[in-house]
Design an enzyme around this catalytic site. Structure first.
Site, short mmCIF file in Angstrom:
data_model
loop_
_atom_site.label_atom_id
_atom_site.label_comp_id
_atom_site.label_asym_id
_atom_site.label_seq_id
_atom_site.Cartn_x
_atom_site.Cartn_y
_atom_site.Cartn_z
N LYS A 141 70.57 88.94 60.37
CA LYS A 141 69.80 87.72 60.05
C LYS A 141 69.85 87.34 58.57
O LYS A 141 68.92 86.76 58.03
CB LYS A 141 68.32 87.85 60.49
CG LYS A 141 68.08 88.24 61.92
CD LYS A 141 68.94 87.53 62.91
CE LYS A 141 68.70 86.06 63.04
NZ LYS A 141 69.69 85.41 63.93
N ARG A 182 69.12 89.26 52.38
CA ARG A 182 68.12 88.20 52.28
C ARG A 182 66.76 88.81 51.92
O ARG A 182 66.55 90.01 52.15
CB ARG A 182 68.05 87.57 53.67
CG ARG A 182 67.15 86.39 53.85
CD ARG A 182 67.28 85.92 55.30
NE ARG A 182 66.61 84.68 55.55
CZ ARG A 182 66.61 84.04 56.71
NH1 ARG A 182 67.28 84.54 57.74
NH2 ARG A 182 65.98 82.90 56.85
N SER A 191 62.85 86.20 60.64
CA SER A 191 63.98 85.65 61.39
C SER A 191 64.36 86.58 62.55
O SER A 191 64.60 86.16 63.68
CB SER A 191 65.17 85.46 60.44
OG SER A 191 66.33 85.16 61.14
N1 LIG Z 1 73.76 77.61 55.31
C1 LIG Z 1 72.61 78.20 55.61
N2 LIG Z 1 71.48 77.82 55.00
C2 LIG Z 1 70.29 78.41 55.28
N3 LIG Z 1 70.16 79.41 56.19
C3 LIG Z 1 71.26 79.83 56.83
C4 LIG Z 1 72.54 79.26 56.57
N4 LIG Z 1 73.43 79.89 57.37
C5 LIG Z 1 72.74 80.79 58.10
N5 LIG Z 1 71.44 80.75 57.78
C6 LIG Z 1 70.35 81.53 58.39
O1 LIG Z 1 70.73 82.90 58.55
C7 LIG Z 1 70.15 83.42 59.76
C8 LIG Z 1 71.26 83.90 60.66
O2 LIG Z 1 71.88 85.00 60.05
P1 LIG Z 1 73.06 85.79 60.75
O3 LIG Z 1 74.17 84.87 61.06
O4 LIG Z 1 73.41 86.95 59.88
O5 LIG Z 1 72.38 86.29 62.10
S1 LIG Z 1 72.93 87.46 63.06
O6 LIG Z 1 72.47 88.74 62.52
O7 LIG Z 1 74.38 87.39 63.12
O8 LIG Z 1 72.30 87.16 64.36
C9 LIG Z 1 69.36 82.29 60.37
O9 LIG Z 1 68.04 82.38 59.84
P2 LIG Z 1 66.76 81.78 60.59
O10 LIG Z 1 67.04 80.35 60.93
O11 LIG Z 1 65.65 81.95 59.58
O12 LIG Z 1 66.54 82.62 61.79
C10 LIG Z 1 70.10 81.07 59.82
O13 LIG Z 1 69.35 79.87 59.84
#
Ligand SMILES: Nc1ncnc2c1ncn2[C@@H]1O[C@H](COP(=O)(O)OS(=O)(=O)O)[C@@H](OP(=O)(O)O)[C@H]1O
Length: 432
Positions: free
Chosen positions: A150, A253, A261
């Site tokens: 996340k 993060r 998240s």
């Molecule tokens: N460009 C950008 N800007 C802001 N936030 C972003 C961005 N890209 C990914 N995210 C946020 O990162 C969260 C997903 O992380 P991961 O891809 O590592 O998730 S996972 O572990 O693979 O399931 C997920 O967080 P949450 O929405 O808070 O759940 C995404 O919204």
């Protein structure tokens, strides 16, 4: 002051809610995280000796072992006893008052000494060409995005695939088998999941292209590698001497936001971690109640003298956000100059610089022109004002762990993208 007030409100209120008093905590991890563990003893001596030298264990710390429900979390959160609700004060006067913060600090003082990168190794961290590894006829991953769950790993990987190359050839991830979920293209879960690891080396390597079809570099972006304690040892064993050539990217993060998240993702997908008795069905779990129970779990572990909350208390749920303890474990197996830490905030705010830094350190070329990070895996649940209060409470819990993480990065000379610079204190709340 606002944070303190919010925390107090949450916990005064939470104290009125009936909670299961006994929490059944898995000794070390659960499900796939369980199994043979790496040795816990640090390099330079035993934890027990270091702790005994620091201060004798108080009898009340021992007594707390089975008294989960009686723990005054408020003390652990640094709230002055005068502000505790009546029930917590009553617990305290019954002898359950535990200065958990003190216990925790004493315990973490004895972290293993990480391997330091020697000066020549550090100087060699920039590359002119990517690492190309051929294992058993397959081009094996040389880059691992090991964490964290996340933290924007999907977005980072997508951008790497789109913008990083070498002599016109892109990086890639290999494929998923037909009986594997599509996200296994990105994350192989091999070193972190016992039942997949049991399938063996050939099974893993068969996910990647033959060496004859050369790719710029292969990436395995499994965010759980960081928090599963078996992963670094397994990786090192499989790669043998070639392990020295691997690069590990950690995009990280704010631990509290990550935990929030995680909660919503895990609840929606049905794998929310709640190893306590009386937990509701996953689908009806609530963020503030789950957080409160998780913090109780952590406080109880600290009170019974657990040396490192991760992995000794748990490796899932909010424990995934204990980056210092996880990185310290990885540094027992790999050199510090094999790691690149990317704070997610910098990845979003200073994206071009971060991508250029990654390209330099991986020996790849960055495509000209701007490219924005995609918003991958955005949560579907709506944010509420109450969630913000809970997340603030988590922040108070994570604050000392974040400082410990920053100290570790400095001590071990781990590179922080994009320029290696960061101030002491909390990396996740630095001023621009
Ligand atoms: N460009 C950008 N800007 C802001 N936030 C972003 C961005 N890209 C990914 N995210 C946020 O990162 C969260 C997903 O992380 P991961 O891809 O590592 O998730 S996972 O572990 O693979 O399931 C997920 O967080 P949450 O929405 O808070 O759940 C995404 O919204």
């Amino acid at each position: 002051m606002a944070t303190l007030a919010a925390t107090v409100v949450l916990f005064v209120w939470a104290d009125l809610v009936p909670y299961p008093n006994t929490i059944r905590v898995a000794e070390r991890g659960v499900a796939d995280g369980a199994g043979p563990q790496p040795p816990a003893a640090p390099r330079g001596g035993s934890y027990g000796a270091a702790l005994a030298a620091a201060a004798p264990v108080q009898p009340w710390a021992r007594r707390e072992t089975d008294r989960f429900g009686a723990l005054p979390l408020h003390g652990a959160m640094g709230i002055p006893p005068g502000l505790w609700p009546a029930r917590a004060r009553a617990n305290a006067s019954r002898g359950a008052a535990v200065n958990v913060r003190w216990t925790a600090r004493r315990a973490y003082g004895a972290m293993p000494a990480p391997a330091r990168a020697s000066a020549p190794r550090r100087a060699a961290a920039s590359r002119t060409k990517p690492t190309w590894l051929c294992l058993d006829g397959r081009q094996a991953p040389s880059i691992f995005i090991v964490g964290c769950q996340k933290c924007g790993t999907t977005s980072l990987l997508a951008q790497m695939e789109k913008t990083l190359s070498w002599q016109g050839v892109r990086v890639q991830t290999g494929h998923a088998y037909r009986d594997e979920p599509p996200f296994f293209e990105k994350e192989k879960h091999f070193f972190s999941t016992d039942r997949i690891y049991a399938k063996g080396r050939r099974f893993y390597l068969n996910h990647f292209p033959p060496c004859s079809r050369q790719h710029a570099a292969i990436v395995d972006a499994t965010p759980n590698y960081l928090n599963v304690p078996q992963a670094p040892r397994r990786l090192k064993e499989m790669y043998g001497a070639a392990a020295d050539n691997l690069t590990f990217v950690l995009i990280l993060r704010d631990p509290a936001e990550r935990t929030e998240s995680y909660f919503y993702h895990a609840r929606a997908d049905g794998w929310l971690h709640q190893p306590w008795e009386g937990a509701p069905p996953v689908k009806s779990a609530q963020y503030h109640l789950w957080t409160h129970s998780s913090l109780r779990q952590a406080a109880a572990c600290a009170a019974r003298g657990v040396r490192r909350l991760w992995p000794e208390c748990d490796v899932w749920g909010l424990f995934v956000s204990l980056y210092a303890q996880q990185l310290a474990e990885w540094l027992r197996f790999f050199r510090a100059d094999q790691f690149i830490v990317v704070p997610m905030s910098r990845y979003l705010d200073r994206n071009r610089e971060v991508m250029a830094d990654l390209a330099r350190r991986l020996g790849l070329a960055l495509a000209p022109g701007e490219s924005a990070p995609a918003r991958a895996n955005k949560r579907k649940a709506k944010k509420s004002a109450a969630d913000a209060i809970t997340t603030k409470a988590l922040r108070a819990f994570f604050a000392p762990h974040n400082r410990e993480f920053t100290d570790l990065l400095k001590r071990a000379h781990v590179h922080v993208s994009p320029d290696g610079r960061f101030s002491s204190g909390d990396l996740f709340f630095e001023r621009a």
